[in-house]
Design a protein around this motif. Structure first.
Motif, short mmCIF file in Angstrom:
data_model
loop_
_atom_site.label_atom_id
_atom_site.label_comp_id
_atom_site.label_asym_id
_atom_site.label_seq_id
_atom_site.Cartn_x
_atom_site.Cartn_y
_atom_site.Cartn_z
N GLN A 1 -40.89 -72.01 -31.10
CA GLN A 1 -40.04 -71.43 -30.05
C GLN A 1 -40.28 -72.13 -28.71
O GLN A 1 -39.34 -72.38 -27.95
CB GLN A 1 -40.30 -69.93 -29.93
N ARG A 2 -41.54 -72.45 -28.43
CA ARG A 2 -41.86 -73.13 -27.17
C ARG A 2 -41.24 -74.53 -27.14
O ARG A 2 -40.65 -74.94 -26.13
CB ARG A 2 -43.38 -73.23 -26.99
N GLU B 1 -38.34 -75.97 -24.60
CA GLU B 1 -38.52 -77.19 -23.81
C GLU B 1 -37.38 -78.17 -24.06
O GLU B 1 -36.97 -78.90 -23.15
CB GLU B 1 -39.85 -77.85 -24.15
N ASN B 2 -36.85 -78.19 -25.28
CA ASN B 2 -35.80 -79.15 -25.63
C ASN B 2 -34.42 -78.75 -25.13
O ASN B 2 -33.48 -79.54 -25.24
CB ASN B 2 -35.74 -79.34 -27.15
N GLU C 1 -34.70 -85.85 -19.62
CA GLU C 1 -34.84 -84.44 -19.30
C GLU C 1 -34.00 -84.14 -18.06
O GLU C 1 -34.10 -84.84 -17.05
CB GLU C 1 -36.30 -84.09 -19.04
N PHE C 2 -33.17 -83.10 -18.14
CA PHE C 2 -32.19 -82.81 -17.10
C PHE C 2 -32.65 -81.68 -16.18
O PHE C 2 -33.53 -80.90 -16.51
CB PHE C 2 -30.84 -82.44 -17.73
N GLU C 3 -31.99 -81.63 -15.04
CA GLU C 3 -32.27 -80.58 -14.07
C GLU C 3 -31.70 -79.23 -14.51
O GLU C 3 -32.22 -78.17 -14.16
CB GLU C 3 -31.69 -80.95 -12.70
N SER C 4 -30.62 -79.26 -15.30
CA SER C 4 -29.98 -78.02 -15.74
C SER C 4 -29.30 -78.23 -17.09
O SER C 4 -29.05 -79.37 -17.50
CB SER C 4 -28.95 -77.55 -14.72
N ARG C 5 -28.98 -77.14 -17.76
CA ARG C 5 -28.28 -77.22 -19.04
C ARG C 5 -26.87 -77.76 -18.87
O ARG C 5 -26.34 -78.42 -19.76
CB ARG C 5 -28.24 -75.83 -19.70
N GLU C 6 -26.27 -77.44 -17.73
CA GLU C 6 -24.90 -77.91 -17.48
C GLU C 6 -24.87 -79.44 -17.41
O GLU C 6 -23.97 -80.08 -17.98
CB GLU C 6 -24.37 -77.31 -16.17
N CYS C 7 -25.83 -80.03 -16.72
CA CYS C 7 -25.90 -81.49 -16.62
C CYS C 7 -26.14 -82.11 -18.00
O CYS C 7 -25.55 -83.14 -18.34
CB CYS C 7 -27.03 -81.90 -15.67
N ARG C 8 -27.00 -81.46 -18.78
CA ARG C 8 -27.28 -81.95 -20.14
C ARG C 8 -26.02 -81.91 -20.99
O ARG C 8 -25.71 -82.86 -21.72
CB ARG C 8 -28.38 -81.09 -20.76
N LEU C 9 -25.28 -80.82 -20.90
CA LEU C 9 -24.06 -80.66 -21.69
C LEU C 9 -23.02 -81.72 -21.33
O LEU C 9 -22.32 -82.25 -22.21
CB LEU C 9 -23.49 -79.26 -21.50
N LYS C 10 -22.91 -82.04 -20.04
CA LYS C 10 -21.93 -83.05 -19.60
C LYS C 10 -22.19 -84.39 -20.26
O LYS C 10 -21.25 -85.09 -20.67
CB LYS C 10 -21.98 -83.18 -18.08
N ILE D 1 -26.07 -90.57 -28.80
CA ILE D 1 -26.68 -89.53 -27.97
C ILE D 1 -26.70 -88.24 -28.79
O ILE D 1 -25.70 -87.87 -29.41
CB ILE D 1 -25.89 -89.29 -26.67
N ALA D 2 -27.85 -87.57 -28.81
CA ALA D 2 -27.97 -86.34 -29.60
C ALA D 2 -28.93 -85.37 -28.94
O ALA D 2 -29.72 -85.75 -28.07
CB ALA D 2 -28.44 -86.68 -31.02
N GLU D 3 -28.85 -84.12 -29.37
CA GLU D 3 -29.80 -83.12 -28.90
C GLU D 3 -31.21 -83.49 -29.34
O GLU D 3 -31.40 -84.04 -30.43
CB GLU D 3 -29.45 -81.75 -29.48
N GLU D 4 -32.18 -83.20 -28.53
CA GLU D 4 -33.58 -83.41 -28.91
C GLU D 4 -34.01 -82.28 -29.83
O GLU D 4 -33.83 -81.10 -29.52
CB GLU D 4 -34.47 -83.47 -27.67
N LEU D 5 -34.56 -82.64 -31.00
CA LEU D 5 -34.95 -81.65 -32.00
C LEU D 5 -36.46 -81.62 -32.19
O LEU D 5 -37.15 -82.61 -31.94
CB LEU D 5 -34.27 -81.97 -33.35
#
Length: 203
Positions: free
Chosen positions: A58-59, A63-64, A125-134, A149-153
């Protein structure tokens, strides 16, 4: 007197047998108690291990939520001495038409002597989830290229990825809406449109 002696002898034998049975029962109880304690300790150890593993997972997943991974980068990405801003420029030049915002990134990690990151990979690593999603939404622009480009797992999510993707493919074959997101298959039934009300027969 002889009868009394016989009776006493029998009583002694019975007492001896009784004492022997008591000792045997006591030993059995002790064995059962020892096994119960051992089993209880083993169960507690397993539960503790499972809890620790789950909390760690979960941790890592938490973080990801602000990280993505880019792959297929040239060797110069790792060997060239660049500062933070220059690396962002390097990514923008290499991944055109992808646009990486300098202000959206808080940290960049790449292959190093003490980092188990494959060659040609970068973790942003992004400042926010919104920036990551963009940036994730721009990944479609890399279709038919060697870059991705992919989500970090987490390691556990990577281990289960093929199984989760199989669920997605099977669900789509059945006409369901399914995507692979956050390291797991997300499946939903399509909502059927409301059927039209029957019209009155003009005849």
């Amino acid at each position: 007197m002889e009868e009394n002696r016989d009776l006493k002898a029998r009583l002694c034998k019975l007492e001896a047998r009784f004492d022997s049975m008591v000792d045997l029962a006591t030993n059995k109880v002790k064995e059962v108690e020892a096994k119960a304690i051992e089993t209880h300790s083993a169960t507690l150890a397993k539960v503790k291990t499972c809890v620790i593993v789950e909390l760690r997972e979960q941790r890592l997943q938490a973080e990801n939520t602000l990280k993505i991974r880019i792959g297929g980068l040239p060797q110069a990405w790792e060997t060239t001495e660049l500062d933070f801003s220059e690396r962002i420029n390097f990514l923008n030049e290499t991944l055109k038409p992808i646009k990486v915002d300098h202000n959206a990134i808080s940290r960049i990690t790449w292959r190093g002597p003490d980092l188990p990151i494959p060659s040609g990979h970068a973790i942003l690593e992004f400042e926010s989830r919104e920036c990551r999603l963009k940036l994730l939404q721009q990944s479609r622009l890399l279709k038919d290229t060697k870059f991705w480009i992919a989500e970090e797992l987490t390691p556990l999510q990577l281990k289960r990825k093929s199984e989760e993707l199989k669920k997605v493919h099977e669900a789509r074959k059945q006409g369901k809406w399914a995507v692979y997101r956050g390291g797991k298959a997300i499946i939903q039934e399509f909502r059927n449109p409301k059927s039209a009300l029957p019209t009155a027969d003009p005849s």
